[in-house]
Every structure is written in structure tokens, then in C-alpha cells.
Design an enzyme around this catalytic site. Structure first.
Site, PDB file in Angstrom:
ATOM      1  N   LYS A  77       0.777  -1.366   0.060  1.00 47.17           N
ATOM      2  CA  LYS A  77      -0.002   0.017  -0.053  1.00 47.17           C
ATOM      3  C   LYS A  77       0.868   1.234  -0.018  1.00 47.17           C
ATOM      4  O   LYS A  77       1.835   1.406   1.005  1.00 47.17           O
ATOM      5  CB  LYS A  77      -0.786   0.173   1.332  1.00 47.17           C
ATOM      6  CG  LYS A  77      -1.896  -1.052   1.284  1.00 47.17           C
ATOM      7  CD  LYS A  77      -2.507  -1.197   2.683  1.00 47.17           C
ATOM      8  CE  LYS A  77      -3.719   0.126   2.628  1.00 47.17           C
ATOM      9  NZ  LYS A  77      -4.249   0.066   4.016  1.00 47.17           N
TER      10      LYS A  77
HETATM   11  C1  E4P Z   1      -7.747   0.503   4.444  1.00 47.22           C
HETATM   12  O1  E4P Z   1      -6.565  -0.242   4.280  1.00 47.22           O
HETATM   13  C2  E4P Z   1      -7.431   1.795   5.108  1.00 47.22           C
HETATM   14  O2  E4P Z   1      -6.121   1.972   5.611  1.00 47.22           O
HETATM   15  C3  E4P Z   1      -8.459   1.805   6.357  1.00 47.22           C
HETATM   16  O3  E4P Z   1      -9.731   1.109   6.078  1.00 47.22           O
HETATM   17  C4  E4P Z   1      -8.878   3.268   6.830  1.00 47.22           C
HETATM   18  O4  E4P Z   1      -9.739   3.130   7.808  1.00 47.22           O
HETATM   19  P1  E4P Z   1     -10.103   4.202   8.730  1.00 47.22           P
HETATM   20  O5  E4P Z   1     -10.812   5.461   8.094  1.00 47.22           O
HETATM   21  O6  E4P Z   1     -11.075   3.617   9.801  1.00 47.22           O
HETATM   22  O7  E4P Z   1      -8.808   4.664   9.409  1.00 47.22           O
END
Ligand code: E4P
Length: 223
Positions: free
Chosen positions: A87
Site C-alpha cells: 500500500k
Molecule cells: C484501508 O486499508 C485503510 O487504511 C483503512 O480502511 C482506513 O480506515 P479508517 O478510516 O477507519 O482509518
């Protein structure tokens, strides 16, 4: 379609994978800090708890181009590189790094996406997955509709990038994106549990068992 769990909670992963066909796990730096474990331990446990055909999707922490490249290589070497996705946030440095990381044969998920326009650029840069933050986008407008529109835009241009919708806070957000045919989602364990554990089902199952027991004196099909 692919359905990922958005967590570093190994017990939750074990629990959900024991009865659901889960395609892998996504984490981010914050999710890993919340585990209370060292990142090396989290990665080792993910490798242990997931089958090789379930993806491990982990995020770089470095914010500069060289650091993103170095950490992408490190993450991509987890589990011998099999079904690992890196990512990379869609900052300027991240967008610059995506084609370089891709050119090394590493699968990339562009993350931290708050608008369809950022997603467009990440797709054009060659990302394999795009993670719009649905709930966070809802702070600025209709995040759900924007992500549905994004799926259409990608198809219009014939981009290979797949939307992996993320940052869900409730079942309805997930439901709307699944109904629209979103190719991948990543969802936290509490929301997944709320998707599957409907109280009506538990009441119906209890009623079936109770009526069977009253009539046949047992709670199985055959004596
Ligand atoms: C996904 O991989 C994202 O990093 C994650 O869903 C972010 O979620 P949040 O908005 O609850 O921090």
C-alpha cells in the site's frame, strides 16, 4: 470480487477466516500500532494465520520517494512475495513511486484516497488497486456515490486498477458498494460481524430447534 479484513487483530482474523471465504488482510501503520505488537511480529503472525492464497496487504511508512521504494521492496519480500500487495499513499511522492514500484513487478494498492480525482491519477500511474476511504470521504460529500462513480470512470478508460473500497463505519456503506458491484472491499471485523450476525437468524434457528425438540424429542435430523 475480493473481500479483505481491515485489521491486524490476529484473533479476529482467525475467527472470521474460520467460517468466511476471506481473500486476505489489509493493514495500515495505525492499525498495526493498535495491535500493541511490534510490526515484525504482526507480519510473522499474518504469514502464519493466512493461507498462501490469501493476500497480505501492508503499507509503507516512509513518506519520501526513496524510502517508499525501499519499504515496498521489504514488504514485497514477505512470504517470499507470494500474494503480497504494497500500500502506497497517494501523496506526490507516493504517486511518483507507484510506477517505479510497479516496474519491479510488485503489486501496488494506492491508499489514502479522498477523491475520485486522486484515484484517477493513481490508476494512470499504474496502481493495481485503489483504496478510496469511503467513510472519511463522507465528511466532504457523498463518499459512497463518488466511489460508485469511480468504478464507472475506471471502466470508461479501461484502466486495469480495481477499486478496493476502504474505511467503512457501517454495514449500509458496505452494502451500497457491494450492490454497485465494487470489485474489492476491505472491512473491519466489527462491521463484518454486523453483516453476518443478524438477530433474526438466531431467533429463527432457535425456533426451528425448539419446535423439532418439542415434536421429536431431539435437536438433530435423525435420532
Ligand atoms: C484501508 O486499508 C485503510 O487504511 C483503512 O480502511 C482506513 O480506515 P479508517 O478510516 O477507519 O482509518
Amino acid at each position: 470480487m475480493e473481500f479483505f479484513i481491515d485489521t491486524a487483530d490476529i484473533e479476529a482474523i482467525r475467527e472470521l477466516c474460520s467460517f468466511l471465504p476471506i481473500d486476505g488482510v489489509t493493514t495500515n501503520p495505525t492499525i498495526i500500532t493498535k495491535s500493541g505488537k511490534a510490526p515484525e511480529q504482526v507480519f510473522a503472525e499474518l504469514e502464519e494465520v493466512l493461507d498462501e492464497d490469501q493476500k497480505i496487504i501492508a503499507q509503507v511508512v516512509a513518506t519520501d520517494y526513496e524510502g517508499i521504494l525501499a519499504e515496498s521492496r521489504k514488504i514485497a519480500s514477505l512470504r517470499g512475495g507470494k500474494n503480497v500487495v504494497v500500500k502506497i499513499p497517494v501523496s506526490r511522492e507516493g504517486l511518483r513511486a507507484i510506477p517505479a514500484v510497479k516496474s519491479e513487478g510488485i503489486c501496488v494498492l494506492a491508499t489514502g484516497i479522498y477523491s475520485p480525482d486522486q484515484a484517477f491519477w493513481a490508476a494512470k500511474a499504474g496502481a493495481d488497486y485503489l483504496a478510496p476511504y469511503v467513510n472519511r470521504m463522507c465528511n466532504y460529500g457523498d463518499g459512497v456515490s463518488q466511489v460508485i462513480e469511480l468504478v464507472d470512470t475506471l471502466a470508461t478508460y479501461g484502466f486495469d486498477a480495481k477499486v478496493c473500497a476502504a474505511s467503512f463505519k457501517n454495514v449500509d456503506q458496505v452494502h451500497q458498494l457491494l450492490a454497485a458491484g465494487t470489485p474489492a472491499v476491505t472491512v473491519a471485523p466489527d462491521v463484518i460481524r454486523a453483516m453476518v450476525d443478524h438477530p433474526g437468524t438466531a431467533i429463527a434457528v432457535d425456533e426451528f430447534t425448539s419446535n423439532w425438540r418439542k415434536t421429536y424429542g431431539r435437536s438433530t435430523l435423525e435420532a
